[in-house]
Design a protein around this motif. Structure first.
Motif, PDB file in Angstrom:
ATOM      1  N   CYS A   4       0.824  -1.204   0.000  1.00 23.34           N
ATOM      2  CA  CYS A   4       0.000   0.000   0.000  1.00 23.34           C
ATOM      3  C   CYS A   4       0.859   1.255   0.000  1.00 23.34           C
ATOM      4  CB  CYS A   4      -0.929  -0.021   1.209  1.00 23.34           C
ATOM      5  SG  CYS A   4      -2.247   1.197   1.107  1.00 23.34           S
ATOM      6  N   ILE A   7       2.332   2.678  -3.252  1.00 24.95           N
ATOM      7  CA  ILE A   7       1.433   3.351  -4.180  1.00 24.95           C
ATOM      8  C   ILE A   7       1.533   4.862  -4.038  1.00 24.95           C
ATOM      9  CG2 ILE A   7      -1.014   3.712  -4.709  1.00 24.95           C
ATOM     10  CD1 ILE A   7      -1.457   0.795  -3.885  1.00 24.95           C
ATOM     11  N   THR A  26      -5.438   6.193  -0.744  1.00 29.53           N
ATOM     12  CA  THR A  26      -5.435   5.248  -1.865  1.00 29.53           C
ATOM     13  C   THR A  26      -6.816   4.654  -2.138  1.00 29.53           C
ATOM     14  OG1 THR A  26      -4.634   3.471  -0.428  1.00 29.53           O
ATOM     15  CG2 THR A  26      -2.986   4.701  -1.696  1.00 29.53           C
TER      16      THR A  26
END
Length: 144
Positions: A4, A7, A26
């Motif tokens: 995560c 990103i 996100t």
């Protein structure tokens, strides 16, 4: 680095990003097509007013990096009602990763040092908590 966190990237400022903050941001990027080069996320408390207070509006802009799956933080602005006789919605806190600066209405330009990291961590954690309380309406404005 977790999948995560890979990103979301900070191109020039190294401020602490919590897993909760990354996940929050996100989730709003997941549905965007690969053709989008940027996005503005607006977090608004519909009840916020100069008379009654509430949670400050926040605007976050992200831009896509050269790697399509990576987004970069561009800027974040926290607004508040300011002024007594004729209050207006104005910037209270502003940080720009692309321009490499941070600013607060009561202090002016903030030094890019440990104090900024501490202030940012406090702001970030409060923002995540407010989002968890579901006080904001979120508008996603893609640049596709």
């Amino acid at each position: 680095m977790t999948p995560c966190s890979s990103i979301l990237h900070q191109p020039t400022l190294d401020l602490p990003l919590s897993g909760e903050f990354i996940a929050l941001i996100t989730t709003h990027l997941a549905a965007l097509p690969n053709t989008c080069q940027g996005v503005v996320l607006n977090f608004r408390d519909p009840e916020y007013s100069a008379e009654n207070g509430g949670w400050h509006p926040v605007e976050i802009r992200l831009i896509r990096s050269e790697q399509p799956e990576i987004w970069q933080l561009d800027y974040l602005t926290d607004f508040s009602w300011q002024g007594r006789a004729w209050p207006e919605l104005a910037k209270e806190f502003d940080i720009s990763w692309s321009q490499r600066y941070a600013w607060h209405c009561l202090i002016g330009e903030l030094s890019l040092n440990h104090e900024l990291s501490e202030f940012w961590a406090l702001w970030r954690d409060n923002f995540v908590a407010y989002c968890a309380m579901d006080v904001f309406t979120v508008t996603v404005s893609p640049d596709c």
